[in-house]
Design a protein around this motif. Structure first.
Motif, PDB file in Angstrom:
ATOM      1  N   GLY A 216      86.998  81.310  35.088  1.00 19.75           N
ATOM      2  CA  GLY A 216      87.722  81.010  33.849  1.00 19.75           C
ATOM      3  C   GLY A 216      89.061  80.338  34.021  1.00 19.75           C
ATOM      4  N   THR A 217      89.331  79.795  35.212  1.00 14.01           N
ATOM      5  CA  THR A 217      90.612  79.110  35.398  1.00 14.01           C
ATOM      6  C   THR A 217      90.446  77.595  35.444  1.00 14.01           C
ATOM      7  OG1 THR A 217      90.442  79.373  37.802  1.00 14.01           O
ATOM      8  CG2 THR A 217      91.640  81.075  36.587  1.00 14.01           C
ATOM      9  N   LEU A 218      89.233  77.095  35.292  1.00 14.11           N
ATOM     10  CA  LEU A 218      88.975  75.651  35.183  1.00 14.11           C
ATOM     11  C   LEU A 218      88.199  75.421  33.889  1.00 14.11           C
ATOM     12  CD1 LEU A 218      89.154  72.840  36.634  1.00 14.11           C
ATOM     13  CD2 LEU A 218      86.825  73.285  37.459  1.00 14.11           C
ATOM     14  N   SER A 219      88.648  74.432  33.118  1.00 17.51           N
ATOM     15  CA  SER A 219      88.062  74.188  31.797  1.00 17.51           C
ATOM     16  C   SER A 219      86.728  73.459  31.889  1.00 17.51           C
ATOM     17  CB  SER A 219      89.039  73.347  30.965  1.00 17.51           C
ATOM     18  OG  SER A 219      88.430  72.916  29.768  1.00 17.51           O
ATOM     19  N   PHE A 220      85.841  73.769  30.937  1.00 17.27           N
ATOM     20  CA  PHE A 220      84.608  72.999  30.808  1.00 17.27           C
ATOM     21  C   PHE A 220      84.893  71.592  30.273  1.00 17.27           C
ATOM     22  CE2 PHE A 220      82.524  76.964  31.594  1.00 17.27           C
ATOM     23  CZ  PHE A 220      81.283  76.614  32.107  1.00 17.27           C
ATOM     24  N   LYS A 221      86.157  71.320  29.922  1.00 12.20           N
ATOM     25  CA  LYS A 221      86.544  69.971  29.491  1.00 12.20           C
ATOM     26  C   LYS A 221      87.129  69.156  30.647  1.00 12.20           C
ATOM     27  CE  LYS A 221      87.325  71.730  24.849  1.00 12.20           C
ATOM     28  NZ  LYS A 221      88.320  72.166  23.847  1.00 12.20           N
ATOM     29  N   ASP A 222      87.134  69.727  31.855  1.00  8.73           N
ATOM     30  CA  ASP A 222      87.520  68.965  33.033  1.00  8.73           C
ATOM     31  C   ASP A 222      86.620  67.730  33.110  1.00  8.73           C
ATOM     32  OD1 ASP A 222      88.828  69.371  36.057  1.00  8.73           O
ATOM     33  OD2 ASP A 222      86.891  68.319  36.049  1.00  8.73           O
ATOM     34  N   PRO A 223      87.174  66.547  33.391  1.00 10.29           N
ATOM     35  CA  PRO A 223      86.347  65.324  33.397  1.00 10.29           C
ATOM     36  C   PRO A 223      85.138  65.396  34.304  1.00 10.29           C
ATOM     37  CG  PRO A 223      88.689  64.788  33.504  1.00 10.29           C
ATOM     38  CD  PRO A 223      88.595  66.276  33.635  1.00 10.29           C
ATOM     39  N   ARG A 224      85.261  66.087  35.437  1.00 11.12           N
ATOM     40  CA  ARG A 224      84.124  66.197  36.358  1.00 11.12           C
ATOM     41  C   ARG A 224      83.008  67.058  35.743  1.00 11.12           C
ATOM     42  NH1 ARG A 224      87.363  68.914  41.005  1.00 11.12           N
ATOM     43  NH2 ARG A 224      88.190  69.891  39.107  1.00 11.12           N
ATOM     44  N   VAL A 225      83.415  68.123  35.058  1.00 12.25           N
ATOM     45  CA  VAL A 225      82.438  68.989  34.401  1.00 12.25           C
ATOM     46  C   VAL A 225      81.768  68.237  33.254  1.00 12.25           C
ATOM     47  CG1 VAL A 225      82.117  71.166  33.164  1.00 12.25           C
ATOM     48  CG2 VAL A 225      83.748  71.039  35.063  1.00 12.25           C
ATOM     49  N   GLN A 226      82.573  67.523  32.489  1.00  8.42           N
ATOM     50  CA  GLN A 226      82.028  66.749  31.370  1.00  8.42           C
ATOM     51  C   GLN A 226      81.027  65.697  31.866  1.00  8.42           C
ATOM     52  OE1 GLN A 226      83.400  66.609  27.606  1.00  8.42           O
ATOM     53  NE2 GLN A 226      83.027  68.670  28.404  1.00  8.42           N
ATOM     54  N   GLU A 227      81.338  65.090  33.003  1.00  6.54           N
ATOM     55  CA  GLU A 227      80.438  64.062  33.550  1.00  6.54           C
ATOM     56  C   GLU A 227      79.067  64.651  33.879  1.00  6.54           C
ATOM     57  OE1 GLU A 227      80.176  61.344  37.581  1.00  6.54           O
ATOM     58  OE2 GLU A 227      82.160  61.851  36.786  1.00  6.54           O
ATOM     59  N   VAL A 228      79.065  65.815  34.513  1.00  7.90           N
ATOM     60  CA  VAL A 228      77.796  66.452  34.873  1.00  7.90           C
ATOM     61  C   VAL A 228      77.061  66.920  33.617  1.00  7.90           C
ATOM     62  CG1 VAL A 228      76.718  68.349  36.137  1.00  7.90           C
ATOM     63  CG2 VAL A 228      78.634  67.118  37.148  1.00  7.90           C
ATOM     64  N   MET A 229      77.801  67.481  32.670  1.00 10.34           N
ATOM     65  CA  MET A 229      77.156  67.941  31.427  1.00 10.34           C
ATOM     66  C   MET A 229      76.542  66.758  30.664  1.00 10.34           C
ATOM     67  SD  MET A 229      79.824  70.901  30.109  1.00 10.34           S
ATOM     68  CE  MET A 229      78.864  71.281  28.636  1.00 10.34           C
ATOM     69  N   THR A 230      77.215  65.626  30.681  1.00  4.08           N
ATOM     70  CA  THR A 230      76.684  64.437  29.995  1.00  4.08           C
ATOM     71  C   THR A 230      75.411  63.946  30.672  1.00  4.08           C
ATOM     72  OG1 THR A 230      78.913  63.800  29.287  1.00  4.08           O
ATOM     73  CG2 THR A 230      77.222  62.067  29.286  1.00  4.08           C
ATOM     74  N   TRP A 231      75.420  63.936  32.012  1.00  3.77           N
ATOM     75  CA  TRP A 231      74.203  63.574  32.764  1.00  3.77           C
ATOM     76  C   TRP A 231      73.069  64.539  32.442  1.00  3.77           C
ATOM     77  CZ3 TRP A 231      72.217  66.809  36.724  1.00  3.77           C
ATOM     78  CH2 TRP A 231      71.147  66.274  37.449  1.00  3.77           C
ATOM     79  N   PHE A 232      73.397  65.823  32.406  1.00  5.16           N
ATOM     80  CA  PHE A 232      72.385  66.841  32.127  1.00  5.16           C
ATOM     81  C   PHE A 232      71.826  66.682  30.708  1.00  5.16           C
ATOM     82  CE2 PHE A 232      71.218  71.076  30.547  1.00  5.16           C
ATOM     83  CZ  PHE A 232      70.262  71.426  31.483  1.00  5.16           C
ATOM     84  N   LYS A 233      72.714  66.394  29.745  1.00  4.58           N
ATOM     85  CA  LYS A 233      72.259  66.186  28.359  1.00  4.58           C
ATOM     86  C   LYS A 233      71.282  65.007  28.300  1.00  4.58           C
ATOM     87  CE  LYS A 233      72.569  66.955  23.826  1.00  4.58           C
ATOM     88  NZ  LYS A 233      71.836  65.833  23.255  1.00  4.58           N
ATOM     89  N   GLY A 234      71.523  63.993  29.124  1.00 12.22           N
ATOM     90  CA  GLY A 234      70.599  62.862  29.185  1.00 12.22           C
ATOM     91  C   GLY A 234      69.213  63.286  29.663  1.00 12.22           C
ATOM     92  N   LEU A 235      69.169  64.228  30.625  1.00 14.08           N
ATOM     93  CA  LEU A 235      67.879  64.747  31.093  1.00 14.08           C
ATOM     94  C   LEU A 235      67.156  65.475  29.968  1.00 14.08           C
ATOM     95  CD1 LEU A 235      68.865  66.292  34.581  1.00 14.08           C
ATOM     96  CD2 LEU A 235      68.137  63.948  34.082  1.00 14.08           C
ATOM     97  N   VAL A 236      67.910  66.300  29.255  1.00 12.96           N
ATOM     98  CA  VAL A 236      67.315  67.055  28.133  1.00 12.96           C
ATOM     99  C   VAL A 236      66.754  66.094  27.096  1.00 12.96           C
ATOM    100  CG1 VAL A 236      67.831  68.633  26.217  1.00 12.96           C
ATOM    101  CG2 VAL A 236      68.789  69.063  28.503  1.00 12.96           C
ATOM    102  N   ASP A 237      67.549  65.082  26.722  1.00 15.53           N
ATOM    103  CA  ASP A 237      67.114  64.129  25.699  1.00 15.53           C
ATOM    104  C   ASP A 237      65.909  63.312  26.165  1.00 15.53           C
ATOM    105  OD1 ASP A 237      69.153  65.079  24.151  1.00 15.53           O
ATOM    106  OD2 ASP A 237      70.508  63.390  24.518  1.00 15.53           O
TER     107      ASP A 237
END
Length: 428
Positions: A216-237
């Motif tokens: 809980g000391t690193l945000s899910f809005k960290d650019p690196r986290v957002q990049e992976v989540m965006t890639w993952f969302k592409g897999l889901v879609d």
């Protein structure tokens, strides 16, 4: 410390023998609840250990029951408060409320802890004492069907690791061919939907920053986290998961992968073998199934492509208010021999937190072990899955968001990150 431990064991053993002589005609009965009613190899291992214990400890008898994990947890949470819990029961380290409530007996003084792997002890260490017998350990792996992956036109490289773009290509080609790219379901479990995303985050962030994310000391809005989540969302879609994702149960997702309808990949802890190596008639994998193990994809500019998760799972604990601790402790101590660790590896084909000797393991699944060991060679381990770190509202949010809604395509990257930060980030 070792000398003291042996002394306790001797004293305990002498006391047990004396008690046994006094009540030889009527053995003390202890109760034991085990998980794995639908996993024959694990069930057989537990039942054999109990039979061996009873054969050499006539003063003790064991009433053994196999109960699904979810039901054990529900029943045990109620029973420990009313003093009705079994003497020994199955538990995993992701249920810290049993420790915090004082419901578990320290194994120090009952079990020779030198029989445990050193890396497995921290999972059950609380305030300097060890509380669980770590029978089952695992790494998180990415299994795949070699023939189907080749059929859709993807070649797994000698490194056994696709790039971030390469894995997305695999998903698109599978979906286009009408083959489910990733077998996964969250119908009866709070964690599988997060396996692919979080293993990818670990490889992107590396051990230190991934630990910060889970603490809980690193945000899910960290650019690196957002990049992976965006890639993952592409897999889901792109159709990565089955349409039955929300209701598909864990056992069914195994069958979905290697029986019907078949899938390209299956992210799963290496306790995969508990179901897969059962007979096909019992829901297991056909002997001819072209099983492969690849690495989770390497993320672009990832800090640790060799990272992977290692964890302790199925364990046995003692009830602190149990009335037959001598027999209960002796049972657990008898289970913790290196020979029993070898038998677990042979029969279940899965790692264990008990010490074992690989040179003595004779397995009919030697090829599988060789491939699993090859995939783990040179790995940088991170200890524990997300639910080992997340608690209360944060754990509930992980289950609802990262395990379910986000991989199901019900919410987007921004909303998922907002919900995780609100529930899990310290200081929010």
């Amino acid at each position: 410390m070792r000398r003291a431990g042996l002394g306790l064991a001797f004293t305990f053993g002498a006391g047990l023998l004396a008690a046994g002589a006094a009540v030889a005609a009527e053995p003390v009965q202890i109760t034991m609840w085990s998980n794995w009613p639908d996993e024959p190899a694990k069930k057989d291992w537990v039942a054999a250990r109990v039979r061996e214990f009873e054969a050499t400890n006539k003063q003790c008898a064991v009433k053994l029951s196999f109960i699904p994990k979810a039901d054990i947890y529900t029943q045990a949470k109620s029973a420990v408060r009313t003093g009705q819990a079994p003497d020994v029961f199955y538990l995993e380290p992701d249920q810290p409320e049993f420790l915090a409530g004082g419901f578990l007996e320290p194994l120090d003084g009952h079990v020779d802890l030198a029989k445990f792997e050193d890396w497995a002890k921290p999972a059950w260490t609380y305030k300097g004492k060890v509380y669980g017998l770590p029978v089952e350990a695992y790494t998180v792996e990415l299994y795949y069907n070699k023939d189907l992956v080749k059929k859709v036109g993807v070649e797994v490289p000698p490194s056994h690791q696709l790039t971030q773009a390469g894995f997305a290509d695999l998903v698109r080609k599978g979906a286009a061919a009408g083959i489910t790219p990733v077998s996964q379901g969250v119908g009866d479990r709070p964690f599988p939907g997060g396996l692919l995303l979080f293993e990818s985050l670990l490889r992107k962030l590396g051990v230190e920053d991934y630990g910060k994310l889970l603490n809980g000391t690193l945000s899910f809005k960290d650019p690196r986290v957002q990049e992976v989540m965006t890639w993952f969302k592409g897999l889901v879609d792109a159709g990565a998961y089955p349409k039955s994702f929300a209701t598909l149960k864990l056992g069914e997702s195994h069958y979905y992968f290697y029986q019907k309808p078949g899938a390209l990949t299956f992210p799963d802890p290496s306790w995969f073998t508990g179901r897969a190596f059962a007979s096909p008639e019992s829901g297991g994998m056909p002997a001819t199934f072209p099983l492969g193990i690849m690495q989770f994809p390497a993320m672009d500019d990832g800090q640790c492509p060799t990272c992977k998760t290692l964890a302790v799972a199925g364990s046995f604990v003692m009830y602190a208010r149990g009335k037959n601790k001598a027999c209960a402790g002796a049972l657990l101590d008898s289970m913790a021999t290196p020979g029993n660790g070898d038998k677990w590896m042979e029969q279940v084909s899965l790692q264990t937190g008990l010490k074992s000797d690989p040179a003595k393991i004779n397995s009919s699944h030697a090829d599988y072990f060789a491939e699993l060991n090859a995939r783990n060679k040179g790995a940088t381990y991170f200890f524990g899955t997300p639910l080992l770190y997340y608690r209360s509202k944060c754990a509930e949010t992980y289950t609802q968001v990262m395990n379910n809604a986000f991989p199901a395509g019900l919410i987007g990257v921004a909303e998922a990150a907002d919900k995780m930060d609100a529930a899990c980030r310290k200081g929010s």
